[in-house]
Every structure is written in structure tokens, then in C-alpha cells.
Scaffold this motif. Structure first.
Motif, PDB file in Angstrom:
ATOM      1  N   LEU A 223     -20.805 -34.524 -24.157  1.00 24.56           N
ATOM      2  CA  LEU A 223     -21.677 -33.580 -23.459  1.00 24.56           C
ATOM      3  C   LEU A 223     -23.083 -33.577 -24.054  1.00 24.56           C
ATOM      4  O   LEU A 223     -24.085 -33.513 -23.321  1.00 24.56           O
ATOM      5  CB  LEU A 223     -21.081 -32.176 -23.513  1.00 24.56           C
ATOM      6  CG  LEU A 223     -19.747 -31.977 -22.778  1.00 24.56           C
ATOM      7  CD1 LEU A 223     -19.241 -30.552 -22.979  1.00 24.56           C
ATOM      8  CD2 LEU A 223     -19.891 -32.295 -21.296  1.00 24.56           C
ATOM      9  N   ILE A 224     -23.161 -33.655 -25.380  1.00 23.63           N
ATOM     10  CA  ILE A 224     -24.469 -33.709 -26.045  1.00 23.63           C
ATOM     11  C   ILE A 224     -25.226 -34.961 -25.609  1.00 23.63           C
ATOM     12  O   ILE A 224     -26.437 -34.919 -25.343  1.00 23.63           O
ATOM     13  CB  ILE A 224     -24.299 -33.685 -27.576  1.00 23.63           C
ATOM     14  CG1 ILE A 224     -23.796 -32.306 -28.025  1.00 23.63           C
ATOM     15  CG2 ILE A 224     -25.612 -34.034 -28.280  1.00 23.63           C
ATOM     16  CD1 ILE A 224     -23.435 -32.231 -29.493  1.00 23.63           C
TER      17      ILE A 224
ATOM     18  N   LYS B 146     -29.610 -37.547 -22.397  1.00 23.81           N
ATOM     19  CA  LYS B 146     -30.049 -38.486 -21.367  1.00 23.81           C
ATOM     20  C   LYS B 146     -31.027 -37.836 -20.395  1.00 23.81           C
ATOM     21  O   LYS B 146     -31.662 -38.513 -19.589  1.00 23.81           O
ATOM     22  CB  LYS B 146     -28.844 -39.014 -20.568  1.00 23.81           C
ATOM     23  CG  LYS B 146     -27.997 -40.047 -21.286  1.00 23.81           C
ATOM     24  CD  LYS B 146     -26.878 -40.495 -20.358  1.00 23.81           C
ATOM     25  CE  LYS B 146     -25.982 -41.532 -21.026  1.00 23.81           C
ATOM     26  NZ  LYS B 146     -24.873 -41.950 -20.114  1.00 23.81           N
ATOM     27  N   GLY B 147     -31.098 -36.511 -20.451  1.00 28.58           N
ATOM     28  CA  GLY B 147     -31.996 -35.789 -19.552  1.00 28.58           C
ATOM     29  C   GLY B 147     -31.338 -35.330 -18.273  1.00 28.58           C
ATOM     30  O   GLY B 147     -32.019 -34.921 -17.327  1.00 28.58           O
TER      31      GLY B 147
ATOM     32  N   PRO C 234     -20.144 -26.211 -20.375  1.00 26.59           N
ATOM     33  CA  PRO C 234     -21.607 -26.252 -20.194  1.00 26.59           C
ATOM     34  C   PRO C 234     -22.071 -25.088 -19.331  1.00 26.59           C
ATOM     35  O   PRO C 234     -21.417 -24.739 -18.346  1.00 26.59           O
ATOM     36  CB  PRO C 234     -21.839 -27.594 -19.484  1.00 26.59           C
ATOM     37  CG  PRO C 234     -20.635 -28.411 -19.806  1.00 26.59           C
ATOM     38  CD  PRO C 234     -19.496 -27.447 -19.902  1.00 26.59           C
ATOM     39  N   GLN C 235     -23.176 -24.482 -19.706  1.00 26.87           N
ATOM     40  CA  GLN C 235     -23.705 -23.341 -18.974  1.00 26.87           C
ATOM     41  C   GLN C 235     -24.846 -23.788 -18.061  1.00 26.87           C
ATOM     42  O   GLN C 235     -25.631 -24.677 -18.396  1.00 26.87           O
ATOM     43  CB  GLN C 235     -24.215 -22.272 -19.936  1.00 26.87           C
ATOM     44  CG  GLN C 235     -23.126 -21.711 -20.837  1.00 26.87           C
ATOM     45  CD  GLN C 235     -22.020 -21.029 -20.061  1.00 26.87           C
ATOM     46  OE1 GLN C 235     -22.286 -20.201 -19.182  1.00 26.87           O
ATOM     47  NE2 GLN C 235     -20.776 -21.362 -20.388  1.00 26.87           N
ATOM     48  N   VAL C 236     -24.918 -23.152 -16.922  1.00 25.10           N
ATOM     49  CA  VAL C 236     -25.991 -23.423 -15.970  1.00 25.10           C
ATOM     50  C   VAL C 236     -26.744 -22.131 -15.730  1.00 25.10           C
ATOM     51  O   VAL C 236     -26.143 -21.065 -15.605  1.00 25.10           O
ATOM     52  CB  VAL C 236     -25.420 -23.955 -14.627  1.00 25.10           C
ATOM     53  CG1 VAL C 236     -26.553 -24.220 -13.638  1.00 25.10           C
ATOM     54  CG2 VAL C 236     -24.628 -25.233 -14.862  1.00 25.10           C
TER      55      VAL C 236
ATOM     56  N   ILE D   4     -19.834 -33.016 -14.339  1.00 27.52           N
ATOM     57  CA  ILE D   4     -19.169 -34.134 -15.021  1.00 27.52           C
ATOM     58  C   ILE D   4     -18.059 -33.597 -15.927  1.00 27.52           C
ATOM     59  O   ILE D   4     -16.953 -34.152 -15.969  1.00 27.52           O
ATOM     60  CB  ILE D   4     -20.191 -34.962 -15.825  1.00 27.52           C
ATOM     61  CG1 ILE D   4     -21.170 -35.662 -14.874  1.00 27.52           C
ATOM     62  CG2 ILE D   4     -19.484 -35.993 -16.702  1.00 27.52           C
ATOM     63  CD1 ILE D   4     -22.319 -36.360 -15.566  1.00 27.52           C
ATOM     64  N   PHE D   5     -18.366 -32.524 -16.649  1.00 28.43           N
ATOM     65  CA  PHE D   5     -17.344 -31.910 -17.502  1.00 28.43           C
ATOM     66  C   PHE D   5     -16.153 -31.441 -16.667  1.00 28.43           C
ATOM     67  O   PHE D   5     -14.991 -31.574 -17.089  1.00 28.43           O
ATOM     68  CB  PHE D   5     -17.927 -30.729 -18.278  1.00 28.43           C
ATOM     69  CG  PHE D   5     -16.891 -29.946 -19.037  1.00 28.43           C
ATOM     70  CD1 PHE D   5     -16.379 -30.413 -20.242  1.00 28.43           C
ATOM     71  CD2 PHE D   5     -16.394 -28.743 -18.531  1.00 28.43           C
ATOM     72  CE1 PHE D   5     -15.406 -29.703 -20.933  1.00 28.43           C
ATOM     73  CE2 PHE D   5     -15.424 -28.030 -19.217  1.00 28.43           C
ATOM     74  CZ  PHE D   5     -14.932 -28.509 -20.421  1.00 28.43           C
ATOM     75  N   SER D   6     -16.419 -30.903 -15.495  1.00 32.04           N
ATOM     76  CA  SER D   6     -15.338 -30.425 -14.622  1.00 32.04           C
ATOM     77  C   SER D   6     -14.408 -31.561 -14.224  1.00 32.04           C
ATOM     78  O   SER D   6     -13.189 -31.365 -14.107  1.00 32.04           O
ATOM     79  CB  SER D   6     -15.932 -29.767 -13.366  1.00 32.04           C
ATOM     80  OG  SER D   6     -16.651 -28.606 -13.694  1.00 32.04           O
TER      81      SER D   6
END
Length: 376
Positions: free
Chosen positions: A118-119, A124-125, A162-164, A134-136
């Protein structure tokens, strides 16, 4: 305690455990081994859990399959997804997940591996929303592996999701401005019709680019969405979801605008020898599918020309919904026109725009029920 550290191993995951099961296999005592822990404490905890599961008869033999091999099998079971969603999943596997995690054996995949992944995506931006999606996919694949007893636990559950940031406020044009905008840009580009259809039908960009003349019924004043054009200019049958394959009613003026545009297309078809007969409403001068980039270029020029508040092409879909709400159109009808999979999605997106409808509904009751009207 049978927990060990491999000092020769590179990276953080040096700790591993091994213990005997007490059973014989080919004349030798059977052992359980698992590697890839960051600390001695993690390895000890995992070993205790494995021993407890073994005693309860719940121990699962770690799969020797690589994660990439499992993913290729898993994605084949997701045919219930919409075509565009499935394409998106496959794209994430191909461009991000498999290149980074695919070489790791499924049973040795750790929460730390996923955290580092994830990092790397953030570095990668990639947008936070993309990283979350992607994590899902990773999480869903490992949930399935756990259900099928290929791994004892889904290690992604130990990772902070990951938070949005909160969904950005919808930017919607007022009806008077929409009228001025469409009038001032009408003669500027052959692709103006795509923008007009977005406002008048609420169709998605891919749906507009995939619309055929055979999908338009001028007499009944409606169109049917049955195919789309993706970002690679490929014509795809079906739509985003089953609900997205739908019929959309057209206003009388929209029908006339489409008829006028059809005359232009027919003239080009007769003129160009290499014309591709794809029957597309929005097409290149040779009849081929239009790229999303071409539409974006025209859209940007229109925004600059008119000095309009900058919104995305997709925001025209939101503008269409707001125009219907201003007319007090029932939310179920709005949901059907937009092709949402459920009314709840429509309410989630546009519920805040419907606040005045409550007030109007309350006032409307006085017009039909007024028990005090004849009282002095």
C-alpha cells in the motif's frame, strides 16, 4: 520454544517457527513450519494459534501455491461482476497486485507485505480512492481463500484500511446557464452532441460513445443503452451493470437535435470511401469510435470559451439529476434513468438536493386537506 531467527535473510521477516504434530508420515514425525514474521513475539503468537487449531482439528495445511496463481484462478470465479468492474479488477491484478505480491506463496503472505504494498502504491502517486479499491481486491481475494480453507486467516484484516477523503461536493450548473452554454458551443464541434446527450439523458460517457442509431427510436422517443466504448476505443457489449442496460425517454427537442445530427453523419458516410459502418451516434469523420481524450479536449475548450465554472464531463450527469429533482421527478425514475443499481445509491448522491421537496410536499397537503377552510 521452537521459534528461530534467520540472520542471513534480508529484510524484516526473519523469524519463523516449527513444531512437531505428533503424527508420523513416511516413518518420520510430521512438522509444521511457517516463516516470514517480523518479530519473535509475532512468530510465537502464530505458533500458539496453529498448535491450538491442530488440537481442535481445525488446522489448515498451508497452501504451497503462489499468490499470483491463486489470483488467476480466483478472478475466473468473479463472472457475476459487471463487465467494466471485472475489467477494472483484471487491470489491478495485471498492473499492480501481481507484479508486487504475486511471487509470494499464498500461505506466506503477511500483513506487513500488504502494508508495504500500500505504501508503494501511494509512492507511485496513485489517488487514495484507487489505492482503496486495489486493497479491496486483495482483501476480497484473501477472504475467499480463507473461506476455501487455503489459508487459516485473511491477513489483510490486520491491515489498516486505506482512507479516502470525504466525497467532494457536487458542482452542478443552474438550468439558465446550461441553456446558455449549449447555445454558445453548439456550432463549435461535431462532438457537441455528446455533451448535449449527457445533459439531457444523464448517460455515462462510455454509454454515449457506444450509442448506435439502431438504439434510438424516434417514434417512441427513447433510446436503449446496450453497449459502451471503453478508454481503449473498444466497443463492448452490455454496460457497467445489469441495471445500466436500460431505456431512457427522450424529450421532443432531443429527438429533433438527434435527427439533425444524423443528417451530418449520413452526409459523411456518403462522402468518405473508408467510412466504418459502426452505426455510432458519436463517431469520428470515418465512423470509428471516439476516444475519451478527444471528448475531454473538446470539453476543456468549451469551458475555456464560455468562462464556465470548471466541472468534469461526468458532472453533467449530476447536473441532469439535479434538473430532474428541480422538476420534482420521483427518485425511482431518476434512478432508472441514471442506471443506478439501487435507489439507495441515488439517494446517497442526491438526497441533499431533495430537501426542498419535503417542504413542497408539506405545503401541497394544504391544497387537498383543509378541515378549517369553512370555519369562521
Amino acid at each position: 520454544m521452537p521459534v528461530y531467527k534467520n540472520e542471513k535473510m534480508k529484510g524484516d521477516n526473519k523469524w519463523w517457527y516449527q513444531f512437531y504434530t505428533g503424527e508420523l508420515k513416511n516413518g518420520a514425525r510430521e512438522r509444521v513450519t511457517k516463516r516470514g514474521f517480523r518479530t519473535k513475539k509475532e512468530a510465537e503468537k502464530a505458533m500458539i494459534e496453529a498448535q491450538a487449531a491442530l488440537q481442535k482439528g481445525e488446522y489448515i495445511e498451508p497452501s504451497k501455491k503462489q499468490y499470483q496463481d491463486y489470483l488467476k484462478e480466483w478472478i475466473k470465479t468473479k463472472r457475476n461482476l459487471g463487465k467494466q468492474t471485472l475489467e477494472l479488477y483484471e487491470s489491478y491484478l495485471r498492473t499492480h497486485i501481481i507484479p508486487s505480491l504475486g511471487h509470494v506463496p499464498l500461505a506466506k503472505l503477511t500483513a506487513h507485505d500488504i502494508e508495504m504494498f500500500l505504501i508503494a502504491l501511494h509512492n507511485k502517486g496513485l489517488a487514495p480512492a484507487t489505492v482503496k479499491r486495489i486493497f479491496s481486491v486483495v482483501n476480497a481475494s484473501l477472504n475467499s481463500a480463507e473461506m476455501k480453507d487455503l489459508v487459516p486467516k485473511n491477513v489483510a484484516n490486520k491491515v489498516e484500511k486505506p482512507q479516502v477523503k470525504q466525497r467532494r461536493e457536487l458542482i452542478i450548473w443552474e438550468p439558465s446557464f446550461v441553456t446558455r452554454f449549449l447555445r454558445s458551443t453548439r456550432q463549435s464541434s461535431r462532438y457537441w452532441i455528446a455533451i448535449y446527450l449527457a445533459v439531457m439523458t444523464g448517460m455515462r460517457q462510455g454509454e454515449i460513445l457506444g450509442l448506435r442509431w439502431s438504439d434510438v427510436d424516434f417514434e417512441k422517443r427513447n433510446l436503449t443503452i446496450q453497449q459502451t466504448v471503453n478508454r481503449h476505443r473498444e466497443i463492448k457489449q452490455g454496460a457497467k451493470t445489469k441495471k445500466s442496460v436500460r431505456s431512457v425517454a427522450l424529450s421532443p427537442e432531443t429527438v429533433e437535435v438527434l435527427k439533425e445530427h444524423q443528417k451530418l453523419i449520413i452526409a459523411e458516410q456518403l462522402k468518405e470511401k473508408d467510412y466504418q459502418k459502426n452505426d455510432l451516434v458519436v463517431c469520428t469523420r470515418l465512423g470509428g469510435p471516439v476516444t475519451q481524450r478527444a471528448i475531454q479536449k473538446v470539453w476543456d475548450s468549451f469551458i475555456k470559451k464560455t468562462g464556465a465554472q470548471k466541472i468534469t464531463f461526468h458532472d453533467l450527469r449530476h447536473t441532469h439529476a439535479s434538473l430532474l429533482i428541480k422538476q420534482s421527478v420521483h427518485v425511482k425514475v431518476i434512478s432508472e434513468r441514471l442506471g443506478h443499481s439501487s435507489v439507495s445509491i441515488t439517494l446517497d448522491l442526491y438526497g441533499h438536493l431533495m430537501s426542498n421537496m419535503q417542504e413542497d410536499a408539506a405545503k401541497g397537503l394544504d391544497a387537498i386537506i383543509n378541515p378549517t377552510a369553512n370555519q369562521k
